[in-house]
Design a protein around this motif. Structure first.
Motif, PDB file in Angstrom:
ATOM      1  N   SER A 111       0.837  -1.198   0.000  1.00 45.48           N
ATOM      2  CA  SER A 111       0.000   0.000   0.000  1.00 45.48           C
ATOM      3  C   SER A 111       0.874   1.251   0.000  1.00 45.48           C
ATOM      4  CB  SER A 111      -0.893   0.000   1.247  1.00 45.48           C
ATOM      5  OG  SER A 111      -1.547   1.234   1.393  1.00 45.48           O
ATOM      6  N   ARG A 112       0.374   2.304  -0.632  1.00 48.59           N
ATOM      7  CA  ARG A 112       1.087   3.587  -0.569  1.00 48.59           C
ATOM      8  C   ARG A 112       0.855   4.273   0.777  1.00 48.59           C
ATOM      9  NH1 ARG A 112       3.161   5.750  -5.190  1.00 48.59           N
ATOM     10  NH2 ARG A 112       2.986   7.837  -4.317  1.00 48.59           N
ATOM     11  N   ASP A 113      -0.154   3.817   1.499  1.00 44.50           N
ATOM     12  CA  ASP A 113      -0.474   4.404   2.802  1.00 44.50           C
ATOM     13  C   ASP A 113      -0.239   3.354   3.892  1.00 44.50           C
ATOM     14  OD1 ASP A 113      -1.458   6.804   1.531  1.00 44.50           O
ATOM     15  OD2 ASP A 113      -3.251   5.650   0.999  1.00 44.50           O
ATOM     16  N   ASN A 114      -0.443   3.761   5.112  1.00 46.58           N
ATOM     17  CA  ASN A 114      -0.373   2.848   6.257  1.00 46.58           C
ATOM     18  C   ASN A 114       1.007   2.243   6.472  1.00 46.58           C
ATOM     19  OD1 ASN A 114      -3.247   3.117   6.696  1.00 46.58           O
ATOM     20  ND2 ASN A 114      -3.530   1.710   4.979  1.00 46.58           N
ATOM     21  N   ASN A 115       2.042   2.926   6.016  1.00 43.25           N
ATOM     22  CA  ASN A 115       3.414   2.495   6.251  1.00 43.25           C
ATOM     23  C   ASN A 115       4.096   3.542   7.122  1.00 43.25           C
ATOM     24  OD1 ASN A 115       3.271   0.272   4.166  1.00 43.25           O
ATOM     25  ND2 ASN A 115       2.983   2.056   2.836  1.00 43.25           N
ATOM     26  N   SER A 116       4.869   3.098   8.083  1.00 43.34           N
ATOM     27  CA  SER A 116       5.465   4.068   8.998  1.00 43.34           C
ATOM     28  C   SER A 116       6.727   3.518   9.639  1.00 43.34           C
ATOM     29  CB  SER A 116       4.465   4.455  10.095  1.00 43.34           C
ATOM     30  OG  SER A 116       4.155   3.337  10.923  1.00 43.34           O
ATOM     31  N   VAL A 117       7.520   4.459  10.136  1.00 38.40           N
ATOM     32  CA  VAL A 117       8.695   4.152  10.952  1.00 38.40           C
ATOM     33  C   VAL A 117       8.536   4.876  12.276  1.00 38.40           C
ATOM     34  CG1 VAL A 117      11.193   4.453  11.204  1.00 38.40           C
ATOM     35  CG2 VAL A 117      10.231   3.801   8.994  1.00 38.40           C
ATOM     36  N   VAL A 118       8.688   4.132  13.369  1.00 38.13           N
ATOM     37  CA  VAL A 118       8.653   4.743  14.697  1.00 38.13           C
ATOM     38  C   VAL A 118      10.084   4.782  15.211  1.00 38.13           C
ATOM     39  CG1 VAL A 118       7.759   4.628  17.039  1.00 38.13           C
ATOM     40  CG2 VAL A 118       6.326   3.881  15.108  1.00 38.13           C
ATOM     41  N   ALA A 119      10.581   5.981  15.443  1.00 37.79           N
ATOM     42  CA  ALA A 119      11.945   6.176  15.931  1.00 37.79           C
ATOM     43  C   ALA A 119      11.906   7.077  17.161  1.00 37.79           C
ATOM     44  CB  ALA A 119      12.819   6.808  14.846  1.00 37.79           C
TER      45      ALA A 119
END
Length: 274
Positions: A111-119
């Motif tokens: 998906s182009r959405d719903n992707n993330s990095v938590v830092a």
């Protein structure tokens, strides 16, 4: 005349019956031979809190044409935190029966959405340039055989895949997927325990100058598992992520197909900084 007609009718029925029997006896089973493809996802560790990737579909191709021949084997439509899939933990993202034969490619539609990095506790957008259109394609050459389960391991290397953009605040990270595919039946593992656990060690399997598998030792037990290694000899490097501990380097560790080589307990020295 009735007698002749009766004889003719009986003869015709007999001929038709013989013909139908011959047709049935000579027919072949048109049901195609099938085997099973199972796709497992795992990850090498990275120094983030989370790396979340949303997989819409998993597809395979039994042709050499990259534009045609794709067939869907699963539609997870689910977000996966890659950093939960380390140290021998897998997620099955696809399983389907396929006609026997060679499947040169697999692709993940992201998906182009719903992707993330938590830092450092902060969630950031993870941009995937073409994952939703052409997908992330991999050459796998999976040979599906009748009645056999072919398990494909996808090692999604988050550390090498996630890059900072240095651009707008809504596009802090970009994903350039680095994924290693292997046939589980042709691999083995290396496991053990790192002590003391306070070292929070990283463990690497190295062949020549290449790191082929890596993981973090469990922070509660010190256990680790390096997976998806082809048969052969590897060096194993154990590096503490906390100060005050020495490293260890083990050479020529043999990996056997379908087995886990147990290194038992690897003791790291406690350095005296006084």
């Amino acid at each position: 005349m009735k007698t002749l007609n009766s004889i003719f009718s009986k003869t015709l029925v007999a001929v038709l019956a013989i013909g139908m029997f011959a047709f049935t006896g000579c027919s072949t089973d048109s049901t195609p031979e099938v085997g099973t493809l199972e796709v497992k996802l795992h990850d090498a560790p990275a120094d983030f809190d989370e790396v979340n990737v949303f997989i819409e579909r998993v597809e395979v191709n039994n042709t050499t044409n990259e534009e045609q021949g794709w067939q869907v084997i699963s539609e997870p439509n689910q977000q996966f935190n890659l950093l939960e899939l380390t140290n021998g933990v897998f997620e099955v993202i696809g399983e389907a029966e396929l006609e026997t034969g060679l499947y040169p490619q697999i692709r993940l539609i992201l998906s182009r959405d719903n992707n993330s990095v938590v830092a450092d506790g902060v969630a950031n957008d993870l941009f995937i340039p073409s994952g939703a259109q052409t997908g992330v394609k991999l050459n796998v050459n999976a040979e599906i055989e009748e009645g056999i389960v072919y398990t494909l391991l996808l090692d999604f290397d988050a550390l090498r895949s996630v890059h900072t953009t240095g651009q707008s605040p809504n596009m802090d990270y970009i994903l350039k997927p680095v994924i290693r595919a292997s046939n589980e039946a042709l691999t083995g593992n290396v496991g053990g325990v790192v002590s003391p656990v306070e070292a929070r060690a990283a463990v690497f399997a190295i062949a020549g100058e290449d790191t082929l598998s890596s993981t973090y030792a469990n922070e509660d037990s010190g256990e680790f598992l390096l997976v998806g290694l082809e048969e052969g000899a590897y060096d194993v490097s154990v590096e503490p992520r906390e100060e005050g501990f020495g490293s260890e380097y083990l050479e020529n560790i043999e990996v056997t197909l379908g087995e886990t080589t147990d290194l038992e307990t690897i003791e790291l020295t406690v350095e005296n900084n006084e």
